[in-house]
Motif scaffolding. Structure first.
Motif, short mmCIF file in Angstrom:
data_model
loop_
_atom_site.label_atom_id
_atom_site.label_comp_id
_atom_site.label_asym_id
_atom_site.label_seq_id
_atom_site.Cartn_x
_atom_site.Cartn_y
_atom_site.Cartn_z
N GLY A 1 29.77 -4.83 -2.81
CA GLY A 1 29.69 -5.67 -1.63
C GLY A 1 28.26 -6.02 -1.27
O GLY A 1 27.96 -7.17 -0.91
N ALA A 2 27.37 -5.03 -1.37
CA ALA A 2 25.96 -5.29 -1.08
C ALA A 2 25.37 -6.32 -2.05
O ALA A 2 24.62 -7.22 -1.66
CB ALA A 2 25.17 -3.99 -1.14
N LEU A 3 25.72 -6.19 -3.33
CA LEU A 3 25.23 -7.16 -4.32
C LEU A 3 25.76 -8.56 -4.02
O LEU A 3 25.02 -9.55 -4.11
CB LEU A 3 25.66 -6.71 -5.72
N ALA A 4 27.03 -8.65 -3.63
CA ALA A 4 27.61 -9.95 -3.28
C ALA A 4 26.90 -10.56 -2.08
O ALA A 4 26.61 -11.77 -2.04
CB ALA A 4 29.11 -9.80 -2.99
N GLY A 5 26.59 -9.72 -1.08
CA GLY A 5 25.88 -10.22 0.09
C GLY A 5 24.49 -10.73 -0.23
O GLY A 5 24.04 -11.76 0.30
N LEU A 6 23.79 -10.03 -1.14
CA LEU A 6 22.45 -10.48 -1.54
C LEU A 6 22.50 -11.76 -2.38
O LEU A 6 21.63 -12.61 -2.26
CB LEU A 6 21.77 -9.37 -2.33
N LEU A 7 23.53 -11.87 -3.21
CA LEU A 7 23.65 -13.06 -4.04
C LEU A 7 23.92 -14.31 -3.21
O LEU A 7 23.32 -15.37 -3.43
CB LEU A 7 24.77 -12.87 -5.07
N LEU A 8 24.84 -14.19 -2.25
CA LEU A 8 25.31 -15.36 -1.51
C LEU A 8 24.59 -15.57 -0.18
O LEU A 8 24.59 -16.69 0.34
CB LEU A 8 26.82 -15.24 -1.28
N ARG A 9 24.03 -14.50 0.39
CA ARG A 9 23.25 -14.59 1.62
C ARG A 9 24.04 -15.21 2.77
O ARG A 9 23.48 -15.83 3.67
CB ARG A 9 21.96 -15.39 1.37
N ARG A 10 25.35 -15.05 2.74
CA ARG A 10 26.23 -15.54 3.79
C ARG A 10 27.26 -14.46 4.10
O ARG A 10 27.79 -13.83 3.19
CB ARG A 10 26.95 -16.84 3.38
N ALA A 11 27.56 -14.29 5.38
CA ALA A 11 28.45 -13.20 5.78
C ALA A 11 29.87 -13.40 5.23
O ALA A 11 30.43 -12.51 4.58
CB ALA A 11 28.48 -13.09 7.31
N LEU A 12 30.46 -14.55 5.48
CA LEU A 12 31.84 -14.78 5.07
C LEU A 12 31.97 -14.81 3.55
O LEU A 12 32.88 -14.18 2.99
CB LEU A 12 32.35 -16.09 5.68
N ALA A 13 31.06 -15.50 2.89
CA ALA A 13 31.13 -15.57 1.43
C ALA A 13 30.89 -14.20 0.81
O ALA A 13 31.56 -13.82 -0.16
CB ALA A 13 30.10 -16.57 0.91
N GLY A 14 29.93 -13.45 1.35
CA GLY A 14 29.66 -12.12 0.82
C GLY A 14 30.84 -11.19 0.98
O GLY A 14 31.17 -10.41 0.07
N ALA A 15 31.52 -11.27 2.14
CA ALA A 15 32.70 -10.43 2.36
C ALA A 15 33.81 -10.79 1.39
O ALA A 15 34.46 -9.92 0.81
CB ALA A 15 33.18 -10.59 3.80
N GLY A 16 34.03 -12.10 1.19
CA GLY A 16 35.11 -12.52 0.30
C GLY A 16 34.86 -12.15 -1.15
O GLY A 16 35.76 -11.63 -1.83
N VAL A 17 33.66 -12.38 -1.63
CA VAL A 17 33.35 -12.06 -3.03
C VAL A 17 33.32 -10.54 -3.24
O VAL A 17 33.77 -10.04 -4.28
CB VAL A 17 32.02 -12.70 -3.44
N ALA B 1 24.89 0.44 -11.47
CA ALA B 1 24.50 -0.86 -12.02
C ALA B 1 24.40 -1.92 -10.92
O ALA B 1 23.45 -2.72 -10.89
CB ALA B 1 25.49 -1.29 -13.09
N ALA B 2 25.37 -1.94 -10.01
CA ALA B 2 25.34 -2.91 -8.92
C ALA B 2 24.16 -2.65 -7.98
O ALA B 2 23.53 -3.59 -7.48
CB ALA B 2 26.66 -2.86 -8.14
N THR B 3 23.84 -1.38 -7.75
CA THR B 3 22.72 -1.05 -6.89
C THR B 3 21.40 -1.48 -7.51
O THR B 3 20.54 -2.08 -6.84
CB THR B 3 22.69 0.47 -6.61
N LEU B 4 21.22 -1.20 -8.80
CA LEU B 4 20.00 -1.62 -9.49
C LEU B 4 19.89 -3.15 -9.50
O LEU B 4 18.79 -3.70 -9.31
CB LEU B 4 20.00 -1.08 -10.92
N ALA B 5 21.01 -3.82 -9.72
CA ALA B 5 20.99 -5.28 -9.71
C ALA B 5 20.62 -5.81 -8.33
O ALA B 5 19.90 -6.82 -8.21
CB ALA B 5 22.36 -5.82 -10.13
N ALA B 6 21.07 -5.14 -7.28
CA ALA B 6 20.74 -5.56 -5.92
C ALA B 6 19.25 -5.42 -5.65
O ALA B 6 18.62 -6.33 -5.08
CB ALA B 6 21.55 -4.74 -4.91
N PHE B 7 18.65 -4.31 -6.06
CA PHE B 7 17.20 -4.13 -5.86
C PHE B 7 16.41 -5.13 -6.70
O PHE B 7 15.40 -5.67 -6.23
CB PHE B 7 16.80 -2.70 -6.21
N TRP B 8 16.85 -5.37 -7.92
CA TRP B 8 16.16 -6.35 -8.77
C TRP B 8 16.21 -7.74 -8.15
O TRP B 8 15.21 -8.46 -8.10
CB TRP B 8 16.80 -6.36 -10.15
N LEU B 9 17.38 -8.12 -7.66
CA LEU B 9 17.53 -9.44 -7.04
C LEU B 9 16.69 -9.55 -5.79
O LEU B 9 16.06 -10.59 -5.53
CB LEU B 9 19.01 -9.67 -6.71
#
Length: 314
Positions: free
Chosen positions: A199-215, A300-308
């Protein structure tokens, strides 16, 4: 002299972005989610204590019976009059389902409220401008809920196993059923941590609350489906072949049968039967493998979130 004393006795200022400051900021901003989590834990704890209290009576409702009573068996009428076994089985199943699919709301919350909303509203950049680096901000955002989720989920799993007693499959389901399997082992903790990271990675990727929650929700749902589909393949199954026919014990997870017949298939006894299955002893190996996969996904998702985050911030 007065100046020197004043300087000496002046209290040290706290750094706004210090670890304690970040901790309390996360708890304060997400206090609604924290209150909901605490209430959910208290409610589940109360239910499981109640289930433990009525467990013995529930087991009395599924014992062998006779009409009339005899040979050491109670009368079937008296056994059928016991309805607490249905209450017990229903609530135990509900708690197991909640533990199994807690990953879904966790992932949606992490993508929408924990990360997506703060990036969308600019709250995150405000924090970064106050001597809190983006890396420390994300570390606090993930560490605080990770500890709370792991502690709470792990405690409920222990309580669930305590309330299930001897694990009679007629009351609580077979060990390989999806809800019973996840809700009784460390995989429940692994799922919540994986959901938080996805969920955190999705939020960082999309930077939108609704889109991040859905993805985030969708990613968690796919992860659940894939692992449930391939759970039987996480550990080598056992194959048993013998002449004639045979039945597997109730505690085994049957995967497939192969029957060899004589010249007239379907008539008489089969020449030999082969069964592929997971015995009850495979419960823990499968639990450990699945938990390892979930923790790897979370890492993996956590590392990807920090990298992003590092790529998108100066």
């Amino acid at each position: 002299m007065t100046t020197a004393l004043t300087a000496t006795t002046a209290p040290a200022e706290r750094t706004p972005g210090g670890p304690r400051g970040l901790l309390w900021t996360v708890l304060r901003v997400h206090r609604t989610a924290l209150v909901f989590w605490v209430l959910a834990l208290l409610g589940a704890t109360a239910v499981l204590i109640w289930m433990y209290a009525i467990g013995d009576e529930a087991r009395n409702g599924i014992v062998p019976c006779a009409t009339p009573a005899g040979d050491g068996h109670p009368s079937c009428a008296s056994v059928e009059a016991i309805t607490v076994d249905d209450v017990y089985a229903g609530w135990i199943a509900l708690v197991a389902t909640a533990l199994t699919y807690a990953i879904l709301p966790v992932a949606a919350w992490a993508g929408g409220s924990l990360i997506g909303r703060e990036l969308e509203s600019g709250t995150a950049r405000l924090a970064w401008s106050q001597s809190v680096t983006p890396t420390r901000w994300l570390a606090a955002k993930l560490a605080v809920p990770a500890v709370l989720l792991a502690t709470g989920t792990g405690g409920l799993v222990l309580l669930n196993n305590w309330a299930r007693g001897d694990g009679d499959p007629d009351l609580v389901g077979d060990w390989y059923n999806a809800d019973a399997f996840v809700g009784t082992g460390p995989t429940a903790v692994g799922y919540t941590l994986a959901g938080l990271a996805l969920g955190a990675l999705a939020g960082l990727l999309l930077r939108r609350a609704l889109a991040g929650a859905g993805v985030g929700f969708l990613a968690a749902l796919v992860l659940c489906g894939v692992l449930e589909r391939f759970r039987e393949d996480l550990w080598p199954a056992v194959t048993r072949r013998q002449a004639g026919d045979f039945e597997l014990p109730r505690s085994t997870w049957p995967l497939g049968w192969d029957t060899t017949w004589g010249p007239h298939p379907g008539e008489g006894e089969p020449l030999s039967t082969s069964a592929t299955f997971h015995p009850r002893t495979h419960y823990w190996p499968i639990q450990y493998v699945e938990t390892g996969i979930l923790l790897a996904v979370a890492a993996a998702a956590t590392l990807a979130a920090f990298w992003l985050l590092r790529r998108r911030t100066p």
